[in-house]
Design an enzyme around this catalytic site. Structure first.
Site, short mmCIF file in Angstrom:
data_model
loop_
_atom_site.label_atom_id
_atom_site.label_comp_id
_atom_site.label_asym_id
_atom_site.label_seq_id
_atom_site.Cartn_x
_atom_site.Cartn_y
_atom_site.Cartn_z
N HIS A 1 13.94 33.97 60.82
CA HIS A 1 13.08 33.57 59.70
C HIS A 1 11.93 32.76 60.25
O HIS A 1 12.09 31.98 61.19
CB HIS A 1 13.87 32.71 58.70
CG HIS A 1 13.23 32.66 57.35
ND1 HIS A 1 12.21 31.79 57.05
CD2 HIS A 1 13.47 33.38 56.24
CE1 HIS A 1 11.85 31.98 55.78
NE2 HIS A 1 12.58 32.94 55.27
N ASP B 1 18.77 37.97 53.36
CA ASP B 1 19.05 39.42 53.28
C ASP B 1 20.33 39.83 54.00
O ASP B 1 20.76 40.98 53.87
CB ASP B 1 17.87 40.19 53.86
CG ASP B 1 16.62 40.03 53.01
OD1 ASP B 1 15.57 39.61 53.55
OD2 ASP B 1 16.72 40.28 51.79
C1 SDX Z 1 12.60 37.50 54.03
O1 SDX Z 1 9.04 34.15 54.54
C2 SDX Z 1 10.00 34.14 53.71
O2 SDX Z 1 10.29 33.14 53.06
C3 SDX Z 1 10.73 35.47 53.53
C4 SDX Z 1 12.00 35.46 52.68
C5 SDX Z 1 11.69 35.16 51.22
O3 SDX Z 1 12.59 34.67 50.53
O4 SDX Z 1 10.58 35.52 50.76
O5 SDX Z 1 12.90 34.50 53.18
C6 SDX Z 1 12.67 36.84 52.70
O6 SDX Z 1 11.71 38.26 54.27
C7 SDX Z 1 13.63 37.15 55.06
C8 SDX Z 1 13.40 37.89 56.41
C9 SDX Z 1 13.96 39.31 56.31
N1 SDX Z 1 13.62 40.08 57.52
C10 SDX Z 1 14.55 40.41 58.44
O7 SDX Z 1 15.73 40.05 58.39
C11 SDX Z 1 14.03 41.30 59.56
C12 SDX Z 1 14.58 40.82 60.92
N2 SDX Z 1 13.92 39.55 61.22
C13 SDX Z 1 12.74 39.57 62.02
O8 SDX Z 1 12.00 40.73 62.07
C14 SDX Z 1 12.02 38.23 62.14
O9 SDX Z 1 12.96 37.30 62.42
C15 SDX Z 1 11.17 37.78 60.95
C16 SDX Z 1 10.21 38.84 60.53
C17 SDX Z 1 12.03 37.41 59.79
C18 SDX Z 1 10.40 36.54 61.40
O10 SDX Z 1 9.50 36.95 62.36
P1 SDX Z 1 8.63 35.88 63.20
O11 SDX Z 1 8.73 34.52 62.63
O12 SDX Z 1 7.26 36.46 63.38
O13 SDX Z 1 9.39 35.84 64.57
P2 SDX Z 1 9.06 36.76 65.84
O14 SDX Z 1 9.01 38.19 65.42
O15 SDX Z 1 7.85 36.18 66.52
O16 SDX Z 1 10.36 36.55 66.77
C19 SDX Z 1 10.44 35.47 67.69
C20 SDX Z 1 11.38 35.99 68.78
C21 SDX Z 1 10.92 37.30 69.41
O17 SDX Z 1 11.47 37.36 70.72
P3 SDX Z 1 10.51 36.93 71.99
O18 SDX Z 1 9.23 37.75 71.92
O19 SDX Z 1 10.28 35.43 71.86
O20 SDX Z 1 11.33 37.27 73.23
O21 SDX Z 1 12.68 36.27 68.23
C22 SDX Z 1 12.95 37.68 68.33
C23 SDX Z 1 11.63 38.36 68.60
O22 SDX Z 1 11.83 39.57 69.32
N3 SDX Z 1 13.53 38.07 67.04
C24 SDX Z 1 14.56 38.91 66.91
C25 SDX Z 1 14.81 38.96 65.53
N4 SDX Z 1 13.94 38.16 64.87
C26 SDX Z 1 13.15 37.62 65.82
N5 SDX Z 1 15.27 39.62 67.81
C27 SDX Z 1 16.27 40.41 67.31
N6 SDX Z 1 16.59 40.48 65.99
C28 SDX Z 1 15.87 39.78 65.07
N7 SDX Z 1 16.18 39.85 63.76
#
Ligand code: SDX
Length: 435
Positions: A313, A370
């Site tokens: 998140h 989620d």
């Molecule tokens: C919602 O914003 C809100 O409030 C949203 C929400 C709401 O109520 O409206 O809470 C609802 O959208 C919840 C999120 C649902 N999405 C997911 O579950 C999808 C999986 N999660 C990710 O795609 C990610 O964690 C996000 C999109 C939620 C957040 O993305 P960020 O903040 O841009 O983080 P990032 O992509 O920059 O990740 C940072 C690191 C990366 O690794 P490095 O490049 O540092 O090596 O963490 C890794 C990412 O690869 N990473 C994950 C991951 N989430 C982040 N690796 C594996 N699995 C994951 N789920």
């Protein structure tokens, strides 16, 4: 260039090539502080760069407070745990929209207004026939919500309080009918009309599952589970879809157009679409991966696009309080309904392994709203492709409240971010014969 922040004097002093610019500090009611950079470009020619806006406040808001490190979520100051336990979605919607919990009279009037507006114009039903049966409910729901602006042309002015009020009721009231019709159309069953003697959650279940061929009695356990899910999804400050609602509304587009855009933003698998992706992921692990451990290795592999959906998140760098509530609720709902707990057990196994794995712990990746919601939706018989539409049902009061707050904010302007240009410098056009 240097930046000095003097907390005591509420000023940040930016020194650019020897020239000093004092920028005011803003402090929120929970002690959050921001540097007000509204004069930055005019006075220095500089802009800031912040892809994804992780460090940028787009507005000042009174609606929701999140402390991502402490796992705190409050709607208008009330903790989500208390609202989920003691409130209803209609009462919580009133709170989010109006800032205070309603009296009994206010709540009754609000619910009557919602009940009065649940019907769709009969001609809207013809819209569904234009879509293929395979159309995703989010695409259909967004299209029909946008089309409301053609059927209710008497309530489009964002600057007219009475028109905004009636549009608020229409959107909240009609969205369940619109989403349920999208589902019924996709399975070739006749649409159901809302029933005025049912409450909000009961009506959703009735419109989703009843058929003309037999009596349908709403299961009160199902209805309460839906109501709690709606409360947990009702608001979440400046997330992607809410920011979309504000961005579209900032051009003074009408509320239906803004909500239609917000629904499309929510559809994305990185946002609300994650609830559908999570349950598909859990079934995939159950059918193919054999164990969560093998699956987690794929999620950690940079060369593999697989992500652990429902984890991570932008704001919560500790637990998402909604995930904790849903994890407990899932177990109770499954056991009460006598449903298989296989998906829940796989989810819990994956969560335990991820929280013991440095890849996830070091990146502060925890279950979000989620991760467990889809397990409950599935147990209630909600079709997987409709999960995200149920997220939208919950989020509608939050979208509307944020849109209305922006409309009343004297500091609000049309959203128009800047950029850093890295393309070609000026060059002369060459006729095609010379290329
Ligand atoms: C919602 O914003 C809100 O409030 C949203 C929400 C709401 O109520 O409206 O809470 C609802 O959208 C919840 C999120 C649902 N999405 C997911 O579950 C999808 C999986 N999660 C990710 O795609 C990610 O964690 C996000 C999109 C939620 C957040 O993305 P960020 O903040 O841009 O983080 P990032 O992509 O920059 O990740 C940072 C690191 C990366 O690794 P490095 O490049 O540092 O090596 O963490 C890794 C990412 O690869 N990473 C994950 C991951 N989430 C982040 N690796 C594996 N699995 C994951 N789920």
């Amino acid at each position: 260039m240097t930046l000095d922040v003097d907390v005591l004097s509420d000023v940040a002093t930016l020194n650019v090539d020897g020239r000093e610019l004092e920028l005011p500090l803003i402090e929120g009611s929970e002690g959050e502080r921001a540097i007000d950079i509204q004069r930055l470009r005019a006075e220095t020619g500089l802009v800031t760069y912040d892809p994804g806006y992780g460090n940028t406040g787009s507005c000042i808001s009174d609606i929701t407070f999140i402390d991502g490190d402490a796992g705190v979520l409050r709607y208008r100051g009330y903790p989500i745990e208390q609202l989920a336990q003691q409130s209803t979605f209609m009462e919580t919607s009133y709170l989010i929209l109006n800032g205070e919990l309603p009296t009994q009279a206010q709540l009754s009037e609000f619910k009557d207004q919602i009940t009065y507006h649940t019907l769709l114009h009969e001609d809207i039903r013809h819209m569904y026939r234009a879509f293929p049966l395979s159309a995703h409910p989010m695409a259909v729901t967004s299209a029909v919500v946008g089309a409301l602006s053609t059927f209710y042309q008497d309530s489009l002015d964002p600057l007219d309080d009475d028109q905004v009020e009636v549009s608020t009721y229409r959107l909240l009231a009609k969205l369940p009918t619109i989403a349920a019709c999208a589902h019924k159309y996709s399975i070739g069953q006749p649409f159901n009309y809302p029933q005025n003697d049912l409450d909000y959650a009961e009506n959703i279940l009735h419109m989703m599952f009843s058929t003309p061929t037999e009596a349908y009695d709403v299961n009160p356990t199902f209805a309460r589970a839906i109501d709690v899910l709606l409360i947990l999804h009702a608001e979440h400050e400046q997330n992607c879809s809410t920011s979309t609602m504000r961005m579209v509304g900032s051009s003074q587009a009408n509320i239906y157009a803004s909500a239609s855009a917000a629904i499309m933003a929510l559809w994305g698998p990185l946002h609300g679409g994650a609830n559908q992706a999570v349950i598909e992921m859990l079934h995939d692990v159950a059918d193919n991966e054999g164990s969560g451990k093998a699956f987690l290795e794929r999620c950690k592999d940079r060369d593999d696009t697989t992500r652990l959906m429902g984890f991570g998140h932008r704001v919560y760098k500790n637990f998402d309080p909604r995930a904790l509530i849903l994890k407990e609720a899932a177990d109770g709902v499954l056991r009460e309904l006598g449903r298989s707990t296989q998906m829940l057990e796989i989810a819990q196994e994956i969560e335990a392994q991820a929280l013991d794995d440095d890849y996830f712990v070091s990146r502060k990746l925890y279950p979000n709203v989620d991760f467990y919601s889809g397990i409950i939706y599935e147990a209630l018989g909600i079709p997987i492709h409709t999960f995200t539409a149920f997220f939208a049902l919950g989020r509608m009061p939050g979208w509307i409240a944020q849109w209305r707050e922006q409309g009343k904010d004297p500091a609000a302007r049309i959203g128009r971010p800047r950029q850093i240009y890295t393309g070609e410098n000026e060059r002369q056009f060459q006729p095609i014969e010379q290329r």
